[in-house]
Each structure stands twice: as structure tokens, then as C-alpha cells.
Design an enzyme around this catalytic site. Structure first.
Site, PDB file in Angstrom:
ATOM      1  N   SER A  19       0.431 -73.851   4.198  1.00 14.88           N
ATOM      2  CA  SER A  19      -0.198 -74.952   4.433  1.00 14.88           C
ATOM      3  C   SER A  19      -0.759 -75.566   3.262  1.00 14.88           C
ATOM      4  O   SER A  19      -0.734 -74.658   2.367  1.00 14.88           O
ATOM      5  CB  SER A  19      -1.351 -74.796   5.330  1.00 14.88           C
ATOM      6  OG  SER A  19      -0.893 -74.608   6.762  1.00 14.88           O
ATOM      7  N   SER A  67       0.545 -79.234   8.842  1.00 16.35           N
ATOM      8  CA  SER A  67       0.498 -78.169   7.912  1.00 16.35           C
ATOM      9  C   SER A  67      -0.205 -78.794   6.635  1.00 16.35           C
ATOM     10  O   SER A  67      -0.921 -78.166   5.750  1.00 16.35           O
ATOM     11  CB  SER A  67       1.731 -77.611   7.335  1.00 16.35           C
ATOM     12  OG  SER A  67       2.395 -77.159   8.475  1.00 16.35           O
ATOM     13  N   THR A  68      -0.274 -80.089   6.350  1.00 17.46           N
ATOM     14  CA  THR A  68      -0.702 -80.675   5.368  1.00 17.46           C
ATOM     15  C   THR A  68      -1.850 -81.712   5.484  1.00 17.46           C
ATOM     16  O   THR A  68      -2.308 -82.675   4.291  1.00 17.46           O
ATOM     17  CB  THR A  68       0.483 -81.372   4.512  1.00 17.46           C
ATOM     18  OG1 THR A  68       0.942 -82.095   5.187  1.00 17.46           O
ATOM     19  CG2 THR A  68       1.427 -80.236   4.113  1.00 17.46           C
ATOM     20  N   CYS A 104      -7.708 -72.249  10.240  1.00 18.71           N
ATOM     21  CA  CYS A 104      -6.181 -72.159   9.841  1.00 18.71           C
ATOM     22  C   CYS A 104      -6.061 -70.818   9.034  1.00 18.71           C
ATOM     23  O   CYS A 104      -6.638 -70.473   8.043  1.00 18.71           O
ATOM     24  CB  CYS A 104      -5.925 -73.253   8.956  1.00 18.71           C
ATOM     25  SG  CYS A 104      -4.526 -73.342   8.019  1.00 18.71           S
ATOM     26  N   ASN A 106      -3.472 -69.763   7.477  1.00 20.97           N
ATOM     27  CA  ASN A 106      -2.820 -70.035   6.008  1.00 20.97           C
ATOM     28  C   ASN A 106      -3.802 -70.385   5.045  1.00 20.97           C
ATOM     29  O   ASN A 106      -3.715 -69.850   3.879  1.00 20.97           O
ATOM     30  CB  ASN A 106      -1.625 -71.156   6.478  1.00 20.97           C
ATOM     31  CG  ASN A 106      -0.427 -70.448   6.836  1.00 20.97           C
ATOM     32  OD1 ASN A 106       0.231 -69.771   6.271  1.00 20.97           O
ATOM     33  ND2 ASN A 106      -0.006 -70.885   8.053  1.00 20.97           N
ATOM     34  N   SER A 308       2.481 -76.692  16.618  1.00 23.53           N
ATOM     35  CA  SER A 308       1.089 -77.277  16.249  1.00 23.53           C
ATOM     36  C   SER A 308       0.991 -78.736  16.080  1.00 23.53           C
ATOM     37  O   SER A 308       1.696 -79.455  15.777  1.00 23.53           O
ATOM     38  CB  SER A 308       0.809 -76.819  14.857  1.00 23.53           C
ATOM     39  OG  SER A 308      -0.471 -77.127  14.206  1.00 23.53           O
ATOM     40  N   HIS A 313       6.233 -76.146  14.461  1.00 22.37           N
ATOM     41  CA  HIS A 313       5.661 -75.827  13.069  1.00 22.37           C
ATOM     42  C   HIS A 313       7.060 -75.359  12.376  1.00 22.37           C
ATOM     43  O   HIS A 313       7.866 -74.887  12.766  1.00 22.37           O
ATOM     44  CB  HIS A 313       4.795 -74.902  13.041  1.00 22.37           C
ATOM     45  CG  HIS A 313       4.037 -74.596  11.816  1.00 22.37           C
ATOM     46  ND1 HIS A 313       4.422 -73.931  10.744  1.00 22.37           N
ATOM     47  CD2 HIS A 313       2.804 -74.951  11.577  1.00 22.37           C
ATOM     48  CE1 HIS A 313       3.501 -74.009   9.944  1.00 22.37           C
ATOM     49  NE2 HIS A 313       2.353 -74.638  10.077  1.00 22.37           N
ATOM     50  N   MET A 317       2.005 -70.914  11.968  1.00 25.67           N
ATOM     51  CA  MET A 317       0.600 -70.804  11.529  1.00 25.67           C
ATOM     52  C   MET A 317       0.094 -69.607  11.475  1.00 25.67           C
ATOM     53  O   MET A 317       0.501 -68.480  12.322  1.00 25.67           O
ATOM     54  CB  MET A 317      -0.217 -71.331  12.723  1.00 25.67           C
ATOM     55  CG  MET A 317       0.247 -72.633  12.921  1.00 25.67           C
ATOM     56  SD  MET A 317       1.966 -72.910  14.257  1.00 25.67           S
ATOM     57  CE  MET A 317       1.032 -72.673  15.762  1.00 25.67           C
ATOM     58  N   GLY A 318      -0.741 -69.331  10.464  1.00 25.11           N
ATOM     59  CA  GLY A 318      -1.508 -67.949  10.227  1.00 25.11           C
ATOM     60  C   GLY A 318      -1.992 -67.364  11.381  1.00 25.11           C
ATOM     61  O   GLY A 318      -2.061 -66.025  11.727  1.00 25.11           O
TER      62      GLY A 318
END
Length: 398
Positions: A19, A67-68, A104, A106, A308, A313, A317-318
């Protein structure tokens, strides 16, 4: 006609895991945005470029994917035995909404490096070379994360040869420990809010499915991929370009959220987009990842595909990785079943971009499962630092 000038706010644009997001120190934010509320949300949405009906984030720092489209606020910790408080906001792309309901995993990997670089860690604890331990209070969910950050010549080491599937270039490895990651503050007050390792989840208009619903790392609903007509080896296009499938997954997510006690009614799901997650699990099958790499059935213990913010995804995701590690360690869950059953302390799973190894220490206490910590490796890197500019009227009326 008067035009509002632009504010200049110190910020760092960082990648953490798979991410990336805009990082702020709390004290650098405009005064109205230093506390939770509409002014803070309005500012962060404008930074990211949301809401954007075009879904591009052309006029902001966001990347138009889950993710961003992220912001992080860091401050000296208010908790004993912790170094920094870490607050995470998932910014919706096309609606005026910032979701503060989860972490999050990540971006958690970037918090330690940020804290060291911004002198939020006592200089005496930062070695000239070696590893610096940063204790992080994850303020969204009230949990501790211990980050082990590599240091060279007194500064955070960012380059290295650690490869993370889903990230194009290698970097330095950062090990994260998610302490007591089961989320006992929500739902039924335990790791498994329904009290069951597997439930029957009835989704009106969609169907009835076996599901493992767990609060660990992040609330997650695990389903067998085969029960929904998938192999578990799908790439993003197979699901994200299928509007009917996305609608089905959102209905499952909403029904699961009610069953987990996270919301009172399915109509509330739209205001809780970040949690819970929905993930499909399957035994390994040979397939090709998004990078074109062939993945054999013997290369992983199981396959996992997770959604997500309404889309599949590109990697994992972490926080969902924590949920995977935890559920895999507990015999009887659908994740353990997909991995072949039995007790295990670590698992290697396949995701659309490749593979990831995660570990968890789980045990039964008084008939209840508990997990002491989950461990994974990530990497982080500063992409840009300086000042982000935001029109001064972005918080007008708040």
C-alpha cells in the site's frame, strides 16, 4: 472575487508493504483537523482527491484504489510503554467518507521508519547499525504493534534485497509483531464473535454459505472459494470486472457484518466500507500470478483471495494476513481446512501477486481460542517528502 489560497502542510508520501499513503504528524495539521470530526475528514478527502466521480484521483494524492487511498496521522504516544500513536484513515474513492474502523497492516510497516526519521524515538535507542524496535499504539483498534526497523549509519535503511510479492522492487525487510491481535472490543467480545469456528451464513437473495468469521488483525469473513464457483486462483479481472459478483460479495459482507455484531442492520454497511473483509480460501492449485510467475500446487499451503473496499485486492491486506495466520493456526476453521488441517504456527499462502509467509501463536484457554501475536515481514520506503497543498477552503463549514 476572492480566491482561497492553498495551505501547505508538511507530509510524507510513503509506501508500506503493498500500500501507499500520505503521512502526517498530528501537530502539523491545521488546528481544526487535529481532532476527529468533519474538518479532519474534509481535509484528508481533499488531500487524496475524493470524492471523485471519475474514479481517477487526478486532483489529489490518491491512486484510485483501496491500496492507495490512505492517510496516516502519527504523534508521540499517549500510552505508557509505547513510542507513537498511529491513526489510519481509509478514504473512499467516490463518496465523501473516511473510514476509521480498522487498521492498515501494510502501512503499519511504514510507521516505525517515519517515527525514527522524525525524531519521535529517543536518539539513544536508535543504534548506529542494527535493528531499532518501535512500539506502536494502533489507535483505531486499540492494539500494540512492535516494528523492528533496520538502521544503517544511524538512519533508517530503506534499500535492501527483501522481495515482497505485489511490490515491484526489493527493499529492506521490516518485521512486524501484531500483539494480541484478536479484536475483542467489537462483536461478541471474542476472536470468534458468534462463538463458532464455522457458521452458516444466510445471505438473502444470494445464498447460504459456510463461513469462518474472525476478529483478528481485522474483522474478516472467510468463505470456501468453491462454494461461490471459484478456484481460489483468480486474478483481479475475474472478479472486479464482474459487477454481479461484486454485488454478491457486498451482500455477503453486509450480512456477515450484522452476524459479527459490527453493525445493526445491512443498510449500515455503506458507512463501514473498510471492515469487515471478505476472503475466499481454497486448497493449492497450479496457476500463474499477476506478474506472470508460475505457482505450483506445492509452493503454498493454501490460496486466498480477499476483497477490500468492494474490489479484489491485488495482493493481500496486512491485517487480513494476520487473520489468515490466526485462522490457519486453529484447527476447524475454513482457513485451516483449506491448508490441510492440523495445528501450525505459520502458513504460506498464495494471493494474486504471489505468496506470503505469516505466523501466529494460538492456544486454547478455558475452551476459548486466543492468539498472543502474529508475525509477518514487510518493507517500506519514502517516495516523496515536503508539503502537500490543499485549498484553504477545503475545511470550510467544518
Amino acid at each position: 472575487m476572492n480566491h482561497a489560497p492553498q495551505l501547505r502542510i508538511p507530509a510524507v508520501y510513503m509506501r508500506g508493504g503493498t500500500s501507499k499513503g500520505v503521512f502526517f504528524q498530528l501537530d502539523d495539521l491545521p488546528e481544526a483537523a487535529r481532532v476527529p470530526g468533519p474538518a479532519r475528514d474534509a481535509l484528508l478527502m481533499r488531500v487524496i482527491g475524493s470524492p471523485d466521480p471519475y474514479g481517477k484521483h487526478t486532483d489529489g494524492m490518491g491512486g484510485a484504489t483501496s491500496s492507495t487511498s490512505k492517510c496516516v496521522i502519527i504523534s508521540k504516544s499517549s500510552k505508557p510503554d509505547h513510542d507513537v500513536d498511529y491513526l489510519y484513515g481509509q478514504v473512499s474513492i467516490d463518496t465523501a467518507f473516511v473510514d476509521w474502523s480498522g487498521n492498515c497492516g501494510n502501512l503499519s510497516s511504514a510507521v516505525g521508519p517515519f517515527a525514527i526519521a522524525h525524531d519521535l524515538i529517543d536518539a539513544g535507542r536508535v543504534p548506529d547499525s542494527g535493528s531499532c524496535t518501535v512500539r506502536i499504539w494502533q489507535a483505531n483498534i486499540g492494539k500494540t504493534i512492535v516494528s523492528h526497523v533496520p538502521v544503517t549509519n544511524g538512519e533508517v535503511q530503506e534499500t535492501g534485497d527483501f522481495e515482497l510479492d505485489g511490490v515491484t522492487f526489493p527493499a529492506a525487510e521490516i518485521q512486524l509483531e501484531f500483539i494480541d491481535p484478536s479484536d475483542d472490543g467489537e462483536g461478541g467480545g471474542s476472536m470468534f464473535p458468534t462463538g463458532n469456528l464455522v457458521d452458516t451464513l444466510d445471505v438473502p437473495g444470494v445464498g447460504t454459505f459456510d463461513a469462518t468469521m474472525i476478529n483478528a488483525g481485522i474483522p474478516t469473513i472467510f468463505l470456501r472459494a468453491a462454494d461461490l464457483g471459484y478456484t481460489g486462483a483468480e486474478l483481479q479481472g475475474a472478479i472486479n470486472e464482474d459487477k454481479a459478483a461484486l454485488a454478491k460479495f457486498e451482500a455477503i459482507r453486509a450480512a456477515g457484518a450484522v452476524r459479527m455484531g459490527l453493525i445493526g442492520d445491512v443498510t449500515e454497511a455503506a458507512k463501514r466500507q473498510h471492515t469487515p473483509k471478505v476472503a475466499l480460501v481454497a486448497p493449492p492449485v497450479e496457476h500463474v500470478t499477476s506478474s506472470g510467475k508460475a505457482l505450483g500446487a506445492g509452493d503454498v499451503d493454501l490460496l486466498v483471495r480477499a476483497l477490500s473496499m468492494g474490489k479484489l485486492h491485488h495482493a493481500m491486506m496486512g491485517t487480513a494476513s494476520v487473520a489468515i495466520a490466526t485462522a490457519a493456526a486453529i484447527p476447524g476453521t475454513l482457513v485451516s481446512e483449506a491448508a490441510g488441517g492440523g495445528e501450525r504456527t505459520e502458513v504460506v499462502f498464495g494471493h494474486p501477486s504471489g505468496t506470503l509467509r505469516v505466523g501466529a501463536e494460538a492456544r486454547q484457554v478455558g475452551g476459548q481460542w486466543t492468539v498472543t501475536k502474529a508475525i509477518m515481514s514487510r518493507s517500506a520506503r519514502v517516495l516523496m517528502e515536503g508539503q502537500v497543498r490543499v485549498p484553504a477552503d477545503a475545511m470550510q463549514g467544518h
